[in-house]
Design a protein around this motif. Structure first.
Motif, short mmCIF file in Angstrom:
data_model
loop_
_atom_site.label_atom_id
_atom_site.label_comp_id
_atom_site.label_asym_id
_atom_site.label_seq_id
_atom_site.Cartn_x
_atom_site.Cartn_y
_atom_site.Cartn_z
N GLU A 155 -40.79 -44.80 6.31
CA GLU A 155 -40.22 -43.45 6.45
C GLU A 155 -38.69 -43.51 6.54
OE1 GLU A 155 -43.74 -40.97 8.77
OE2 GLU A 155 -42.39 -42.24 9.95
N ALA A 156 -38.18 -44.54 7.23
CA ALA A 156 -36.73 -44.66 7.38
C ALA A 156 -36.05 -44.92 6.04
CB ALA A 156 -36.39 -45.77 8.38
N ALA A 157 -36.75 -45.64 5.14
CA ALA A 157 -36.19 -45.87 3.81
C ALA A 157 -36.44 -44.69 2.89
CB ALA A 157 -36.80 -47.14 3.19
N ALA A 158 -37.47 -43.88 3.22
CA ALA A 158 -37.90 -42.83 2.29
C ALA A 158 -36.99 -41.60 2.31
CB ALA A 158 -39.33 -42.40 2.62
N PHE A 159 -36.29 -41.36 3.44
CA PHE A 159 -35.63 -40.05 3.53
C PHE A 159 -34.18 -39.96 3.04
CE2 PHE A 159 -34.11 -41.67 7.64
CZ PHE A 159 -32.84 -41.13 7.69
N ALA A 190 -40.21 -32.09 -2.01
CA ALA A 190 -40.97 -32.24 -0.77
C ALA A 190 -40.02 -32.19 0.44
CB ALA A 190 -41.76 -33.55 -0.79
N ALA A 191 -38.84 -32.80 0.27
CA ALA A 191 -37.83 -32.74 1.34
C ALA A 191 -37.39 -31.30 1.58
CB ALA A 191 -36.63 -33.61 0.98
N ALA A 192 -37.21 -30.54 0.50
CA ALA A 192 -36.76 -29.15 0.63
C ALA A 192 -37.80 -28.31 1.37
CB ALA A 192 -36.48 -28.56 -0.75
N ARG A 244 -39.73 -34.97 9.04
CA ARG A 244 -40.29 -36.23 8.55
C ARG A 244 -40.35 -36.25 7.02
NH1 ARG A 244 -39.30 -37.61 12.68
NH2 ARG A 244 -40.44 -38.69 14.31
N PRO A 245 -40.09 -37.41 6.42
CA PRO A 245 -40.30 -37.53 4.97
C PRO A 245 -41.78 -37.77 4.66
CG PRO A 245 -39.53 -39.62 5.83
CD PRO A 245 -39.61 -38.67 7.00
N THR A 246 -42.15 -37.59 3.41
CA THR A 246 -43.51 -37.86 2.96
C THR A 246 -43.50 -39.16 2.15
OG1 THR A 246 -43.92 -35.50 2.83
CG2 THR A 246 -45.45 -36.93 1.65
N VAL A 247 -44.25 -40.16 2.60
CA VAL A 247 -44.36 -41.42 1.86
C VAL A 247 -45.62 -41.35 1.02
CG1 VAL A 247 -44.63 -43.93 2.05
CG2 VAL A 247 -43.12 -42.70 3.63
N ASP A 248 -45.46 -41.53 -0.28
CA ASP A 248 -46.60 -41.51 -1.19
C ASP A 248 -47.32 -42.84 -1.18
OD1 ASP A 248 -48.04 -40.50 -3.79
OD2 ASP A 248 -47.18 -42.45 -4.34
N SER A 249 -46.56 -43.93 -1.32
CA SER A 249 -47.18 -45.25 -1.48
C SER A 249 -46.13 -46.33 -1.21
CB SER A 249 -47.74 -45.40 -2.89
OG SER A 249 -46.76 -45.02 -3.84
N GLN A 266 -47.12 -39.19 -8.17
CA GLN A 266 -46.83 -39.31 -6.73
C GLN A 266 -46.54 -37.96 -6.10
OE1 GLN A 266 -44.50 -39.39 -8.98
NE2 GLN A 266 -42.65 -38.57 -8.07
N PHE A 267 -46.73 -37.90 -4.79
CA PHE A 267 -46.22 -36.77 -4.02
C PHE A 267 -45.40 -37.36 -2.89
CE2 PHE A 267 -45.82 -33.45 -0.99
CZ PHE A 267 -45.76 -32.29 -1.75
N GLY A 268 -44.10 -37.18 -2.92
CA GLY A 268 -43.22 -37.81 -1.94
C GLY A 268 -42.73 -39.16 -2.47
N LYS A 269 -42.40 -40.06 -1.57
CA LYS A 269 -41.62 -41.24 -1.94
C LYS A 269 -42.47 -42.48 -2.19
CE LYS A 269 -37.83 -41.27 -1.89
NZ LYS A 269 -36.96 -40.97 -3.05
N VAL A 270 -42.07 -43.21 -3.22
CA VAL A 270 -42.63 -44.52 -3.51
C VAL A 270 -41.68 -45.56 -2.90
CG1 VAL A 270 -43.29 -46.16 -5.32
CG2 VAL A 270 -43.70 -43.70 -5.63
#
Ligand code: ZN
Length: 342
Positions: free
Chosen positions: A145-149, A183-185, A308-313, A332-336
């Motif tokens: 999550e820390a890398a995803a946002f 997704a962030a928005a 919170r960010p959304t992590v896809d995978s 994907q939905f959110g971050k890879v």
């Protein structure tokens, strides 16, 4: 003060798409003055990485991928950070010295760039990065999550908060809800107390947008009519990153005096606009890219309040090609994200 990627790195070698990326070993060195060495735990991909590996950004290889990263400080010659401090990377490269940078407007720096595009990136074991690019890892976030946002939430925050000035009780339409920035928005809009509507071509992604707090979701074709019905004549803010494929419908979705904010144009770079609709409608068209260090700090504060960010995978660094392909297939939905080290 060049960003340096060291140790095992995911390197863009040839402009052939994901197949043009290789894992390479680079020597490790000590951090130069003003720089901090960070052991990267997790990095995250953005659509930008796909453009880089396709050759669309005219980045000359070799280039280590990824703007987003989080990790542990290994060495800081200035002593500002201690070994073991947990940090996230502000993904902007800039000079930090010009009038714009000193005024806190890093996005207006003549040398403005993005890690992993204009400099080497975070898809590496050890990153040398200017001390001013580092901020404490928000508590409660996993490494993924820390890398995803950083890039998506920084970009979406500047768009929604600074540029479009979305307020509690207003309505925002997020177009193309599957993208990381979208997704962030949605998450930021809900965090601010706004009503959020969303569009996507995919029923599964519309469901994910609803799970994030989008009140009503719509298919991507011909959405303006149902959006206007759901918002009593139009929304206050439209959040756009798709471009020509959706822009006419996005403009039709605005209420009188509404704001349309956009950070990208994944469906093409030229669009036709109905100008009377814009001027009779008293509309604001707001372009935006990335964000300032102070806006990044605002995002960090919001993370502390539960955003919170959304992590896809998550893929191991070695499987960067598979990770890029997942992004390329737009499933994907959110971050890879990439796991660099445990
Ligand atoms: Zn500057």
């Amino acid at each position: 003060m060049n960003v340096l990627s060291q140790g095992r790195c995911a390197v863009f070698r040839e402009p052939t798409g994901p197949s043009g990326v290789a894992i390479e070993q680079r020597p490790r060195t000590s951090a130069a003055s003003g720089m901090v060495a960070v052991e990267i735990r997790s990095a995250a991909l953005n659509h930008l990485d796909l453009w880089v590996v396709a050759g669309a950004q005219r980045v000359a290889p070799p280039r280590v991928l990824c703007a987003d990263g989080a990790g542990v400080v290994a060495e800081d010659p200035s002593g500002r950070w201690r070994p073991g401090d947990e940090v996230v990377v502000y993904p902007v490269s800039c000079c930090w010295e010009c009038d714009a940078c000193r005024a806190g407007q890093q996005v207006l720096c003549p040398r403005f760039g993005i890690l992993g595009e204009h400099t080497d990136g975070t898809a590496c074991e050890l990153l040398h990065v200017p001390a001013r690019n580092l901020f404490p890892r928000p508590p409660g976030l996993t490494w993924e999550e820390a890398a995803a946002f950083p890039l998506t939430f920084l970009t979406a925050w500047r768009m929604v908060v600074t540029r479009a000035r979305l307020r509690a009780g207003e309505t925002m339409l997020v177009v193309g809800a599957g993208a990381g920035v979208a997704a962030a928005a949605i998450a930021i809009g809900r965090h601010l107390g706004a009503r959020v509507l969303a569009t996507s071509r995919s029923p599964a992604k519309r469901q994910r947008a609803a799970d994030l707090g989008a009140e009503v979701t719509f298919d991507s074709s011909g959405f303006s009519e149902p959006v206007r019905q759901a918002s009593r004549g139009g929304v206050d803010v439209v959040f756009e990153h798709v471009g020509p494929a959706t822009l006419p419908e996005s403009v039709r979705s605005l209420r009188r005096g509404g704001r349309l904010v956009f950070c990208g144009s994944t469906s093409g770079v030229r669009a036709e606009l109905n100008l009377p609709r814009l001027f009779f409608g008293q509309a604001d068209l707001l372009g935006s890219t990335m964000g300032n260090a102070a806006e990044f700090e605002e995002v960090l504060r919001a993370m502390g309040q539960g955003l919170r960010p959304t992590v896809d995978s998550t893929y191991p660094l070695e499987d960067v090609r598979s990770a890029l392909e997942r992004l390329d297939h737009a499933e994907q939905f959110g971050k890879v994200t990439l796991r660099v080290s445990a």
